[in-house]
Design an enzyme around this catalytic site. Sequence first.
Site, PDB file in Angstrom:
ATOM      1  N   GLU A 105       0.786  -1.230   0.000  1.00 32.01           N
ATOM      2  CA  GLU A 105       0.000   0.000   0.000  1.00 32.01           C
ATOM      3  C   GLU A 105       0.825   1.292   0.000  1.00 32.01           C
ATOM      4  O   GLU A 105       0.856   2.053   0.990  1.00 32.01           O
ATOM      5  CB  GLU A 105      -0.981  -0.006   1.174  1.00 32.01           C
ATOM      6  CG  GLU A 105      -1.916  -1.195   1.115  1.00 32.01           C
ATOM      7  CD  GLU A 105      -3.009  -1.131   2.143  1.00 32.01           C
ATOM      8  OE1 GLU A 105      -2.947  -0.300   3.072  1.00 32.01           O
ATOM      9  OE2 GLU A 105      -3.959  -1.932   2.029  1.00 32.01           O
ATOM     10  N   GLU A 135      -5.537  -8.807   0.480  1.00 30.17           N
ATOM     11  CA  GLU A 135      -6.224  -8.543   1.751  1.00 30.17           C
ATOM     12  C   GLU A 135      -7.705  -8.265   1.508  1.00 30.17           C
ATOM     13  O   GLU A 135      -8.038  -7.499   0.614  1.00 30.17           O
ATOM     14  CB  GLU A 135      -5.654  -7.310   2.483  1.00 30.17           C
ATOM     15  CG  GLU A 135      -4.330  -7.520   3.155  1.00 30.17           C
ATOM     16  CD  GLU A 135      -3.815  -6.255   3.833  1.00 30.17           C
ATOM     17  OE1 GLU A 135      -4.634  -5.455   4.343  1.00 30.17           O
ATOM     18  OE2 GLU A 135      -2.589  -6.034   3.814  1.00 30.17           O
TER      19      GLU A 135
HETATM   20  O1  IDE Z   1      -7.048  -1.978   8.508  1.00 30.39           O
HETATM   21  C1  IDE Z   1      -6.958  -3.343   8.247  1.00 30.39           C
HETATM   22  C2  IDE Z   1      -5.735  -3.627   7.390  1.00 30.39           C
HETATM   23  C3  IDE Z   1      -4.405  -3.371   8.114  1.00 30.39           C
HETATM   24  O2  IDE Z   1      -4.367  -4.066   9.340  1.00 30.39           O
HETATM   25  C4  IDE Z   1      -3.267  -3.831   7.175  1.00 30.39           C
HETATM   26  O3  IDE Z   1      -1.994  -3.794   7.795  1.00 30.39           O
HETATM   27  C5  IDE Z   1      -3.202  -2.941   5.946  1.00 30.39           C
HETATM   28  O4  IDE Z   1      -2.510  -3.565   4.877  1.00 30.39           O
HETATM   29  C6  IDE Z   1      -4.585  -2.512   5.524  1.00 30.39           C
HETATM   30  N1  IDE Z   1      -4.874  -1.718   4.500  1.00 30.39           N
HETATM   31  C7  IDE Z   1      -6.182  -1.452   4.556  1.00 30.39           C
HETATM   32  C8  IDE Z   1      -6.885  -0.539   3.618  1.00 30.39           C
HETATM   33  N2  IDE Z   1      -6.250   0.739   3.676  1.00 30.39           N
HETATM   34  C9  IDE Z   1      -6.240   1.554   4.801  1.00 30.39           C
HETATM   35  C10 IDE Z   1      -6.913   2.746   4.783  1.00 30.39           C
HETATM   36  C11 IDE Z   1      -6.886   3.561   5.904  1.00 30.39           C
HETATM   37  C12 IDE Z   1      -6.167   3.204   7.026  1.00 30.39           C
HETATM   38  C13 IDE Z   1      -5.480   2.006   7.022  1.00 30.39           C
HETATM   39  C14 IDE Z   1      -5.515   1.179   5.913  1.00 30.39           C
HETATM   40  C15 IDE Z   1      -6.738  -2.113   5.614  1.00 30.39           C
HETATM   41  N3  IDE Z   1      -5.720  -2.779   6.185  1.00 30.39           N
END
Ligand code: IDE
Length: 447
Positions: free
Chosen positions: A166, A352
């Site tokens: 990401e 994911e």
């Molecule tokens: O938030 C759940 C997971 C996180 O634990 C992972 O480490 C990460 O790869 C992940 N990415 C997202 C989607 N993007 C996002 C958007 C805002 C805040 C955090 C993540 C969700 N998640």
Amino acid sequence: MKREMFPSDFLWGVATASYQIEGAYNEDGKGESIWDRFAHTPGKIKDGTTGDVACDHYHRYREDIALLKELGVNSYRFSVSWPRIFPCGKGEVNQKGLDFYNALVDELLKQGIKPLLTLYHWDLPQPLQFHGGWTNTDTVQAFLEYAMLLFKTLGDRVELWATFNEPWCISFLSHELGEHAPGIKDRRTALQVAHNVLVAHGKAVKAFRGKNLPGKIGIVLNLYPVHPLSESEQDKEAATLSDCYRNRWFLDPVFKGKYPEELLSVYQKLYGDFAKDYESIQVASEKMDFLGVNYYSREVVSYDPKSILKSKTVKVEGKRTDMDWEIYPQGIQEILVRINREYGPIDLYVTENGAAFKDEMKNGKIQDYERIDFLKEHFKNTYYAIQQGVPVKGYFVWSLMDNFEWAHGYSKRFGLFYVDYNDNLKRIPKESARWFKKFLNNEISLE
Ligand SMILES: OC[C@@H]1[C@@H](O)[C@H](O)[C@@H](O)c2nc(CNc3ccccc3)cn21
């Protein structure tokens, strides 16, 4: 619709990340990461916790691989902690760090589980941050040395490699919005970080090719369908710019070697000096073997003249998760079909997908039926994309177990296994774990 209706070689897995599960933050020679420092900074984490211990996976990895085996997955996505390998980010290697990941990979392979290794899931060595972190091209060089060491050490056994998790979060969430480590709030800095991370990705892919390794390499992007609230021209303009900001700022460089013009022109008006290096982004488009797609929800936007993106996010009616993200299963189908249409053909993995809900222990059970319904609908929509010819090759549920959810600490639970933080980090299968196991064993259908 049963598992057997998916391609026979489809990877079914779960995903985790080093800082979120490993703990042992200062053990066996590991150096400090920017997340160690951020989490130790008062006020940054909502529940005041840190990843110092997390799920103690560093010491319990055999037990956790046994959970994978029990679930019946055939693949597992994890990330390597760069400061566990290079405590200072470069230079001296910490052999105990390499020993840990060698043992992890060997145990996965022994159990018939295919690793998908993410090189960078946000835990930059803090000494590199002291010198500007991702704003400094020296960090790009350090990343390449780190990647090359892991290619050399694990490349004979790890077949699937992701460079970055990401880049949107690494750049904009962490350097423009300041919600993640290192907690900087400066858009021009965020653009420089995005640029250097994309360049580092391209150079790492090129280096991987030069090693003639048997595996495949890609990047993991968090992607969102962006919908205008109405069909007005203004709302549609808002959706176009928000799509550039969230999705195309990373998709276009890695697939087309250039930034999306619609948003590049906005930034060039604001930051004339940005023009001097944006063309070097061509380096990012080294051909990949796959794209990892992290899908959680969609974004609905309406026109906002005060925003440089001319857009603001709108909350629409409908079911939401404990992260307050809209539950929108058709969005995973939409994004997979779009990527294939606009950037394909390329193998895709859902690297994911999952949800946080207010999981509670009741009578020794965690009856997370909302998560079962969430996963069922997203599995079905992934299948619909495959039926339309999209080469989806695998799906990884986020996450194996509850873990450190970044700025939310341990207050948000995404796991298939409940972690009892008050009882020695005991892992307890939620009903969704039991359901997933039955699905993987062809015992139940998705209807
Ligand atoms: O938030 C759940 C997971 C996180 O634990 C992972 O480490 C990460 O790869 C992940 N990415 C997202 C989607 N993007 C996002 C958007 C805002 C805040 C955090 C993540 C969700 N998640």
